[in-house]
Write a protein that holds these residues in place. Structure first.
Motif, short mmCIF file in Angstrom:
data_model
loop_
_atom_site.label_atom_id
_atom_site.label_comp_id
_atom_site.label_asym_id
_atom_site.label_seq_id
_atom_site.Cartn_x
_atom_site.Cartn_y
_atom_site.Cartn_z
N LEU A 175 16.06 26.57 32.59
CA LEU A 175 15.80 25.42 33.44
C LEU A 175 14.88 24.42 32.74
CD1 LEU A 175 15.36 27.05 36.98
CD2 LEU A 175 17.16 25.50 36.25
N THR A 176 13.80 24.95 32.13
CA THR A 176 12.89 24.07 31.41
C THR A 176 13.57 23.42 30.23
OG1 THR A 176 11.06 25.54 32.04
CG2 THR A 176 10.63 23.97 30.27
N PHE A 177 14.42 24.19 29.57
CA PHE A 177 15.17 23.68 28.41
C PHE A 177 16.00 22.46 28.80
CE2 PHE A 177 19.08 23.74 25.87
CZ PHE A 177 18.58 23.77 24.58
N PHE A 178 16.80 22.60 29.85
CA PHE A 178 17.64 21.49 30.28
C PHE A 178 16.83 20.38 30.93
CE2 PHE A 178 20.84 25.00 30.30
CZ PHE A 178 21.68 24.46 29.35
N LEU A 179 15.73 20.75 31.59
CA LEU A 179 14.88 19.73 32.20
C LEU A 179 14.26 18.83 31.14
CD1 LEU A 179 13.67 18.69 34.87
CD2 LEU A 179 11.75 20.25 34.49
N ASN A 180 13.76 19.43 30.05
CA ASN A 180 13.18 18.63 28.97
C ASN A 180 14.23 17.74 28.31
OD1 ASN A 180 10.55 19.49 29.23
ND2 ASN A 180 10.77 21.18 27.78
N ALA A 181 15.43 18.32 28.08
CA ALA A 181 16.51 17.53 27.48
C ALA A 181 16.88 16.36 28.39
CB ALA A 181 17.72 18.41 27.22
N PHE A 182 16.83 16.57 29.69
CA PHE A 182 17.16 15.51 30.64
C PHE A 182 16.08 14.44 30.69
CE2 PHE A 182 16.96 13.77 34.96
CZ PHE A 182 18.24 13.30 35.11
N THR A 183 14.82 14.86 30.81
CA THR A 183 13.74 13.89 30.93
C THR A 183 13.53 13.09 29.66
OG1 THR A 183 12.13 15.64 30.37
CG2 THR A 183 12.50 15.19 32.71
N LEU A 184 13.89 13.65 28.51
CA LEU A 184 13.77 12.89 27.26
C LEU A 184 14.60 11.61 27.30
CD1 LEU A 184 13.84 15.63 24.46
CD2 LEU A 184 12.02 13.98 24.89
N ARG A 185 15.64 11.59 28.12
CA ARG A 185 16.50 10.40 28.23
C ARG A 185 15.90 9.33 29.14
NH1 ARG A 185 18.43 14.78 25.43
NH2 ARG A 185 20.46 14.31 24.49
N PHE A 186 14.84 9.68 29.91
CA PHE A 186 14.31 8.75 30.90
C PHE A 186 12.85 8.37 30.68
CE2 PHE A 186 17.94 10.71 32.92
CZ PHE A 186 18.51 9.69 33.66
N VAL A 187 12.08 9.24 30.02
CA VAL A 187 10.65 8.94 29.82
C VAL A 187 10.33 8.97 28.34
CG1 VAL A 187 10.06 9.92 32.08
CG2 VAL A 187 9.97 11.38 30.05
N SER A 188 9.16 8.45 28.01
CA SER A 188 8.76 8.35 26.61
C SER A 188 8.23 9.68 26.10
CB SER A 188 7.68 7.27 26.44
OG SER A 188 6.49 7.66 27.12
N LYS A 189 8.25 9.84 24.78
CA LYS A 189 7.69 11.06 24.19
C LYS A 189 6.18 11.12 24.37
CE LYS A 189 7.50 9.15 19.47
NZ LYS A 189 7.96 9.33 18.06
N GLU A 190 5.52 9.94 24.53
CA GLU A 190 4.08 9.93 24.80
C GLU A 190 3.78 10.55 26.16
OE1 GLU A 190 4.86 7.14 21.61
OE2 GLU A 190 5.76 7.33 23.60
N LEU A 191 4.60 10.21 27.16
CA LEU A 191 4.42 10.80 28.49
C LEU A 191 4.65 12.30 28.45
CD1 LEU A 191 3.89 10.19 31.49
CD2 LEU A 191 6.35 9.98 31.80
N ILE A 192 5.68 12.74 27.73
CA ILE A 192 5.95 14.17 27.56
C ILE A 192 4.76 14.86 26.89
CG2 ILE A 192 7.39 15.85 26.36
CD1 ILE A 192 8.80 14.71 28.71
N GLY A 193 4.17 14.20 25.89
CA GLY A 193 3.02 14.78 25.21
C GLY A 193 1.84 14.97 26.13
#
Length: 540
Positions: free
Chosen positions: A27-45
């Motif tokens: 779930l986390t794997f697909f969630l991260n792959a999904f959110t990478l398309r909508f938010v910046s890598k800075e926000l992910i960091g």
């Protein structure tokens, strides 16, 4: 409960925990792959490194010591009212850590750019609130683990994780401008669902026929709250002393576990964008480790803690208990070692392809593939360390735990300095190299302890670290073939050539598995009888 019953329950628990971790990580794997398309890598960091570091630090320091102490020994003769009273100290301790950590996160750490990462200050408070909510379930979690209520943890954490993912996906798509509010709300939903599931379960379970059949020590919901016990101390002071010993150790273990995040957070060796890429690669590299090694470590810590009497040498333990503990330890070491070797052998040739499929150019360019290749080597050390420390912490006396705290202090200091130095030299790869060095030292300590523990017996569980020569040869051939396949077919080519590379790896992996099946017969038997869930039977 006899040692065979404990082993059966621990094995079933490990199997369900593995399935739970697989679901979580997928779930986390697909969630991260999904959110990478909508938010910046800075926000992910900021979310995955800084805010999750706040959350895990608060939760770990507040409850880890209580878990290890209260799950030690035989719970049958224990006054569980005293244990419940002790476990409720996790909440005020969590409030103390929460106030302290929030002040640090607000005022001492550099805040991200509000244009790129909005709503940082309220997000810190919300993550702290979510952590305190999860701590409210701690007495219920320990009761469930100690009495092998296997399905409860699986169902509760599954529902909580699904709810978290749904909230994240809906809010990322519908309101991406909310920034950190999205992930803060999702974390609060996760903690709230977890608490709700445990509370509802025990509300129905206490006083039921099933509880009486299991001889459950509590009979009413009011007994889950802290209460005075007539004629007895409010808590078990021996258990409280052991908790304090584990608490001193847990502080150091947290630094070792999350060391790279502390270095990134407090020393600013990487910017938020690079932190986001490193964290994604780190999560991807550790997926199998968390799928398998962590659930095995958690479940078989319970097994070793119940079968062996803490602090007594092997000559003063029951021979039957020592024998089964040694056999299980040997098989577990062989199992995790083979998994680690397979990941190391195939990880080098498939890191670039994995990142390309997962995150596209964002992850497959730059240092991403090199990070994942190094991590596939690090997984081997993670595998061995998890099982060896699982046994060592279950067998150590309180005095040995206190002495080991000094060892952990030295390891923590050296790890942090080594992380800073190697990161300054090699970037994100330096974190992985520092972790490898640290794991080697921890494994060495554990192996020395295990060797000393069994030296006066006929058992040699460390022989599990010697794989069959045929398996080693198969792994070396596979690594050479897959490296050649990568140079020929991957990874900027078309899908057909990529498929050829994947097929090569699948054939090699199948060959390795067949050789393991033919040569490691004892391990295969252990997996068949202990680690494969028996879904047709009712859980104990």
């Amino acid at each position: 409960m006899g040692s065979e019953d404990v082993l059966k329950s621990a094995s079933t628990l490990a199997s369900y925990n593995v399935l739970l971790q697989v679901m979580f990580r997928l779930l986390t794997f697909f969630l991260n792959a999904f959110t990478l398309r909508f938010v910046s890598k800075e926000l992910i960091g900021v979310v995955n490194v800084r805010l999750m570091l706040l959350y895990t630090t608060l939760v770990f320091l507040s409850r880890e010591a209580f878990r290890r102490a209260c799950l030690s020994g035989d719970g049958a003769g224990r006054n569980w009212r005293q244990v419940i009273n002790l476990l409720w100290f996790t909440l005020p301790l969590g409030c103390f850590w929460g106030v302290l950590l929030v002040c640090v996160w607000w005022w001492l750490l550099q805040a991200p750019d509000p244009q790129t990462v909005p709503h940082y200050v309220p997000a810190v408070g919300l993550f702290c609130f979510a952590a305190l909510t999860e701590l409210l379930a701690e007495p219920l979690w320990v009761l469930a683990q100690a009495h092998m209520l296997i399905r409860l943890k699986v169902i509760a954490e599954s529902l909580a994780m699904i709810a978290k993912c749904l909230v994240t996906v809906v809010m990322v798509v519908s309101a991406p401008k909310w920034g950190l509010y999205i992930f803060s709300a999702a974390q609060c939903v996760y903690a709230g669902f977890l608490l709700l599931c445990y509370f509802v379960y025990f509300l129905r379970f206490l006083g039921s026929a099933d509880a009486k059949k299991k001889a459950f020590p509590l009979h009413h919901v009011s007994q889950l709250l802290p209460t005075r016990i007539k004629g007895q101390p409010i808590i078990n002071w021996k258990l409280a002393t052991l908790t304090w010993s584990f608490f001193k150790q847990s502080f150091l273990k947290q630094i070792l576990t999350e060391g790279e995040r502390y270095v990134m957070t407090f020393l600013n060796v990487l910017n938020f964008g690079d932190q986001g890429v490193y964290d994604i690669v780190n999560n991807l590299g550790s997926m199998v480790a968390r799928f398998l090694f962590l659930p095995i470590e958690e479940s078989f810590y319970v097994f070793f803690a119940k079968v062996l009497e803490r602090g007594r040498d092997v000559q003063h333990q029951k021979e039957e208990e020592v024998s089964i503990a040694a056999d299980v330890l040997e098989c577990l070491l062989k199992l995790v070692l083979l998994i680690g070797l397979i990941i190391t052998a195939f990880g080098y040739s498939y890191s670039h392809l994995a990142l390309s499929l997962y995150g596209g150019e964002l992850l497959s360019s730059g240092t991403g593939p090199a990070l994942l290749r190094c991590y596939s080597f690090y997984v081997l050390f993670l595998a061995i360390n998890g099982v060896t420390e699982c046994f060592v912490f279950a067998a150590m006396s309180k005095e040995e735990v206190d002495r080991y705290n000094l060892v952990m202090l030295g390891l923590s200091a050296s790890f942090l300095m080594l992380s800073y130095w190697l990161t300054w030299l090699f970037g994100g790869i330096g974190f992985i190299l520092a972790n490898c060095c640290n794991m080697v030292l921890r494994i060495t300590h554990s192996l020395i302890y295990i060797q000393h523990y069994f030296k006066h017996s006929d058992h040699a569980p460390l022989s599990g670290l010697r794989p069959h020569p045929a398996v080693l040869i198969a792994l070396m051939i596979s690594s050479v073939l897959t490296a050649f396949s990568e140079s020929m077919f991957c990874c900027d080519s078309g899908w057909l050539l990529r498929l050829a590379h994947i097929t090569t790896g699948a054939v090699c992996l199948l060959g390795v598995v067949i050789i393991v099946f033919l040569t490691e017969t004892r391990l295969v038997q252990f997996i068949r009888t202990q680690l494969i869930p028996k879904y047709s039977k009712k859980d104990t």
